[in-house]
Design a protein around this motif. Structure first.
Motif, PDB file in Angstrom:
ATOM      1  N   GLN A 185       0.819  -1.209   0.000  1.00 26.18           N
ATOM      2  CA  GLN A 185       0.000   0.000   0.000  1.00 26.18           C
ATOM      3  C   GLN A 185       0.856   1.265   0.000  1.00 26.18           C
ATOM      4  O   GLN A 185       0.539   2.247  -0.662  1.00 26.18           O
ATOM      5  N   LEU A 186       1.942   1.217   0.744  1.00 26.93           N
ATOM      6  CA  LEU A 186       2.797   2.393   0.879  1.00 26.93           C
ATOM      7  C   LEU A 186       3.580   2.691  -0.394  1.00 26.93           C
ATOM      8  O   LEU A 186       3.620   3.832  -0.852  1.00 26.93           O
ATOM      9  N   SER A 187       4.204   1.658  -0.956  1.00 31.74           N
ATOM     10  CA  SER A 187       5.101   1.920  -2.089  1.00 31.74           C
ATOM     11  C   SER A 187       5.125   0.820  -3.144  1.00 31.74           C
ATOM     12  O   SER A 187       5.905   0.908  -4.082  1.00 31.74           O
ATOM     13  N   GLY A 188       4.287  -0.196  -2.988  1.00 31.04           N
ATOM     14  CA  GLY A 188       4.302  -1.297  -3.938  1.00 31.04           C
ATOM     15  C   GLY A 188       3.523  -1.010  -5.209  1.00 31.04           C
ATOM     16  O   GLY A 188       2.885   0.040  -5.352  1.00 31.04           O
ATOM     17  N   ASP A 189       3.566  -1.962  -6.120  1.00 28.99           N
ATOM     18  CA  ASP A 189       2.867  -1.785  -7.398  1.00 28.99           C
ATOM     19  C   ASP A 189       2.087  -3.028  -7.817  1.00 28.99           C
ATOM     20  O   ASP A 189       1.813  -3.233  -8.993  1.00 28.99           O
ATOM     21  N   LYS A 190       1.722  -3.853  -6.836  1.00 31.63           N
ATOM     22  CA  LYS A 190       1.052  -5.115  -7.150  1.00 31.63           C
ATOM     23  C   LYS A 190      -0.436  -5.058  -6.816  1.00 31.63           C
ATOM     24  O   LYS A 190      -0.843  -4.484  -5.820  1.00 31.63           O
ATOM     25  N   GLY A 191      -1.216  -5.713  -7.696  1.00 22.85           N
ATOM     26  CA  GLY A 191      -2.647  -5.833  -7.459  1.00 22.85           C
ATOM     27  C   GLY A 191      -2.958  -7.088  -6.667  1.00 22.85           C
ATOM     28  O   GLY A 191      -2.070  -7.895  -6.377  1.00 22.85           O
ATOM     29  N   PRO A 192      -4.229  -7.297  -6.329  1.00 24.59           N
ATOM     30  CA  PRO A 192      -4.622  -8.416  -5.476  1.00 24.59           C
ATOM     31  C   PRO A 192      -4.277  -9.805  -6.029  1.00 24.59           C
ATOM     32  O   PRO A 192      -3.938 -10.703  -5.251  1.00 24.59           O
ATOM     33  N   GLN A 193      -4.348  -9.962  -7.341  1.00 26.45           N
ATOM     34  CA  GLN A 193      -4.089 -11.291  -7.904  1.00 26.45           C
ATOM     35  C   GLN A 193      -2.624 -11.702  -7.748  1.00 26.45           C
ATOM     36  O   GLN A 193      -2.323 -12.847  -7.390  1.00 26.45           O
ATOM     37  N   ILE A 194      -1.714 -10.791  -8.007  1.00 30.48           N
ATOM     38  CA  ILE A 194      -0.278 -11.090  -7.863  1.00 30.48           C
ATOM     39  C   ILE A 194       0.069 -11.270  -6.385  1.00 30.48           C
ATOM     40  O   ILE A 194       0.844 -12.168  -6.015  1.00 30.48           O
ATOM     41  N   LEU A 195      -0.499 -10.439  -5.534  1.00 32.34           N
ATOM     42  CA  LEU A 195      -0.240 -10.555  -4.093  1.00 32.34           C
ATOM     43  C   LEU A 195      -0.726 -11.909  -3.575  1.00 32.34           C
ATOM     44  O   LEU A 195      -0.040 -12.567  -2.783  1.00 32.34           O
ATOM     45  N   LYS A 196      -1.879 -12.309  -4.023  1.00 34.60           N
ATOM     46  CA  LYS A 196      -2.438 -13.600  -3.620  1.00 34.60           C
ATOM     47  C   LYS A 196      -1.507 -14.736  -4.052  1.00 34.60           C
ATOM     48  O   LYS A 196      -1.243 -15.679  -3.289  1.00 34.60           O
ATOM     49  N   GLN A 197      -1.003 -14.623  -5.265  1.00 31.89           N
ATOM     50  CA  GLN A 197      -0.094 -15.644  -5.796  1.00 31.89           C
ATOM     51  C   GLN A 197       1.206 -15.707  -4.998  1.00 31.89           C
ATOM     52  O   GLN A 197       1.670 -16.793  -4.621  1.00 31.89           O
ATOM     53  N   LYS A 198       1.787 -14.552  -4.734  1.00 27.60           N
ATOM     54  CA  LYS A 198       3.067 -14.509  -4.031  1.00 27.60           C
ATOM     55  C   LYS A 198       2.951 -14.987  -2.590  1.00 27.60           C
ATOM     56  O   LYS A 198       3.823 -15.697  -2.077  1.00 27.60           O
ATOM     57  N   LEU A 199       1.890 -14.615  -1.922  1.00 26.10           N
ATOM     58  CA  LEU A 199       1.683 -15.050  -0.540  1.00 26.10           C
ATOM     59  C   LEU A 199       1.383 -16.552  -0.481  1.00 26.10           C
ATOM     60  O   LEU A 199       1.810 -17.234   0.453  1.00 26.10           O
ATOM     61  N   SER A 200       0.684 -17.047  -1.477  1.00 27.64           N
ATOM     62  CA  SER A 200       0.410 -18.494  -1.540  1.00 27.64           C
ATOM     63  C   SER A 200       1.702 -19.272  -1.700  1.00 27.64           C
ATOM     64  O   SER A 200       1.875 -20.350  -1.117  1.00 27.64           O
ATOM     65  N   GLN A 201       2.622 -18.728  -2.503  1.00 27.69           N
ATOM     66  CA  GLN A 201       3.910 -19.385  -2.721  1.00 27.69           C
ATOM     67  C   GLN A 201       4.722 -19.461  -1.429  1.00 27.69           C
ATOM     68  O   GLN A 201       5.601 -20.310  -1.292  1.00 27.69           O
ATOM     69  N   LYS A 202       4.428 -18.580  -0.491  1.00 28.09           N
ATOM     70  CA  LYS A 202       5.123 -18.587   0.797  1.00 28.09           C
ATOM     71  C   LYS A 202       4.455 -19.528   1.795  1.00 28.09           C
ATOM     72  O   LYS A 202       4.841 -19.577   2.962  1.00 28.09           O
ATOM     73  N   GLY A 203       3.439 -20.257   1.310  1.00 30.59           N
ATOM     74  CA  GLY A 203       2.801 -21.266   2.152  1.00 30.59           C
ATOM     75  C   GLY A 203       1.731 -20.752   3.092  1.00 30.59           C
ATOM     76  O   GLY A 203       1.306 -21.465   4.005  1.00 30.59           O
ATOM     77  N   ILE A 204       1.271 -19.530   2.882  1.00 25.62           N
ATOM     78  CA  ILE A 204       0.252 -18.970   3.765  1.00 25.62           C
ATOM     79  C   ILE A 204      -1.124 -19.497   3.353  1.00 25.62           C
ATOM     80  O   ILE A 204      -1.453 -19.514   2.162  1.00 25.62           O
ATOM     81  N   PRO A 205      -1.941 -19.911   4.304  1.00 25.08           N
ATOM     82  CA  PRO A 205      -3.286 -20.412   3.976  1.00 25.08           C
ATOM     83  C   PRO A 205      -4.102 -19.390   3.193  1.00 25.08           C
ATOM     84  O   PRO A 205      -4.055 -18.186   3.473  1.00 25.08           O
ATOM     85  N   LEU A 206      -4.852 -19.880   2.218  1.00 29.09           N
ATOM     86  CA  LEU A 206      -5.644 -19.014   1.352  1.00 29.09           C
ATOM     87  C   LEU A 206      -6.644 -18.165   2.134  1.00 29.09           C
ATOM     88  O   LEU A 206      -6.895 -17.006   1.797  1.00 29.09           O
ATOM     89  N   SER A 207      -7.194 -18.734   3.191  1.00 24.47           N
ATOM     90  CA  SER A 207      -8.182 -18.001   3.993  1.00 24.47           C
ATOM     91  C   SER A 207      -7.580 -16.740   4.613  1.00 24.47           C
ATOM     92  O   SER A 207      -8.233 -15.686   4.652  1.00 24.47           O
ATOM     93  N   LEU A 208      -6.329 -16.841   5.079  1.00 26.86           N
ATOM     94  CA  LEU A 208      -5.663 -15.670   5.666  1.00 26.86           C
ATOM     95  C   LEU A 208      -5.380 -14.604   4.606  1.00 26.86           C
ATOM     96  O   LEU A 208      -5.499 -13.410   4.857  1.00 26.86           O
ATOM     97  N   ILE A 209      -4.997 -15.070   3.428  1.00 24.03           N
ATOM     98  CA  ILE A 209      -4.683 -14.137   2.337  1.00 24.03           C
ATOM     99  C   ILE A 209      -5.929 -13.374   1.915  1.00 24.03           C
ATOM    100  O   ILE A 209      -5.918 -12.140   1.805  1.00 24.03           O
ATOM    101  N   GLU A 210      -7.005 -14.093   1.675  1.00 22.46           N
ATOM    102  CA  GLU A 210      -8.242 -13.460   1.214  1.00 22.46           C
ATOM    103  C   GLU A 210      -8.814 -12.525   2.273  1.00 22.46           C
ATOM    104  O   GLU A 210      -9.347 -11.461   1.947  1.00 22.46           O
TER     105      GLU A 210
END
Length: 258
Positions: free
Chosen positions: A117-142
């Motif tokens: 939010q402060l300085s990034g350039d990613k939308g929700p779909q890319i953020l969801k993908q990247k956080l999923s790759q880090k093994g975070i449960p989908l429910s927490l991401i959404e």
């Protein structure tokens, strides 16, 4: 069984027994079981020592890994597996670290999204993908994504991209470029469309004429080696339309150029 050797080796201690068994233990293990040279231990105590030593060593490794930056449970798990911590011990270590708040996937998501939010350039779909790759449960991401208004982020990214391409592309091509770039960065169709429309871009006729002339010369050098006449005109028209130029504008330029 008797301890025949107990020697410090950097961060660990080498423990040897009189029946040719040796293992490395942490200082916490040494203190917990009050180990010393010549002390006698039973097979059951040895098993307890081995288990606790793995647990203690694994936790030390994990804390070292976490000392550099915040990490997810999955990232720490992979790190412990890399150092061959026993598979049945790893969940205990991770649970212990979570209980002490050294690992907190929900907090990780909040921090990750806040930084974007402060300085990034990613939308929700890319953020969801990247956080999923880090093994975070989908429910927490959404859950975290639902708390974010991505409109200001999309607008900021669109403005930055517009400054980069405004003097390089014709009006129509610029709009397409900004829209597609936002989609590629993970913003939704609606978010990308609203951000581009919000820029209120206006065509600069003089600039577009200059860009058209430059592109026309480039394409002419390419196609005039193989084509001429009507075929050359068609090739040039198609090439310029792919670049985002208006058909009537192309037609007028070709009439003056050829």
């Amino acid at each position: 069984m008797k301890i025949t050797k107990l020697e410090k080796k950097k961060r660990l201690y080498l423990l040897e027994l009189d029946h040719d068994t040796q293992l490395y233990i942490t200082e916490d293990t040494l203190v917990r079981f009050m180990l010393s040279k010549d002390k006698t231990i039973t097979p059951e105590e040895l098993t307890e020592i081995q288990t606790f030593a793995q647990l203690s060593y694994g936790k030390d490794l994990a804390l070292y890994h976490l000392s550099f930056k915040q990490r997810t449970r999955k990232e720490v798990q992979l790190y412990l597996e890399k150092y061959e911590i026993e598979a049945n011990i790893i969940p205990q270590i991770l649970d212990n670290l979570e209980a002490d708040k050294w690992i907190d996937d929900q907090k990780y998501v909040e921090t990750y999204l806040y930084q974007n939010q402060l300085s990034g350039d990613k939308g929700p779909q890319i953020l969801k993908q990247k956080l999923s790759q880090k093994g975070i449960p989908l429910s927490l991401i959404e859950e975290g994504l639902q708390e974010i208004d991505f409109s200001p982020i999309a607008e900021r990214v669109a403005q930055k991209l517009a400054k980069t391409y405004a003097h390089k592309l014709p009006h129509h091509a610029l709009q397409d470029k900004l829209f597609q770039s936002l989609l590629n960065k993970g913003f939704t169709y609606s978010q990308a469309q609203t951000a581009v429309q919000g820029l209120e871009l206006e065509a600069d006729t003089e600039l577009e004429d200059q860009l058209m002339q430059k592109e026309l010369e480039k394409q002419y050098r390419k196609y005039s080696r193989k084509y001429d006449g009507y075929e050359l005109q068609q090739r040039l028209t198609q090439a310029l339309m792919r670049k985002g130029y208006d058909y009537q504008q192309i037609k007028n330029s070709l009439r003056d150029y050829l």
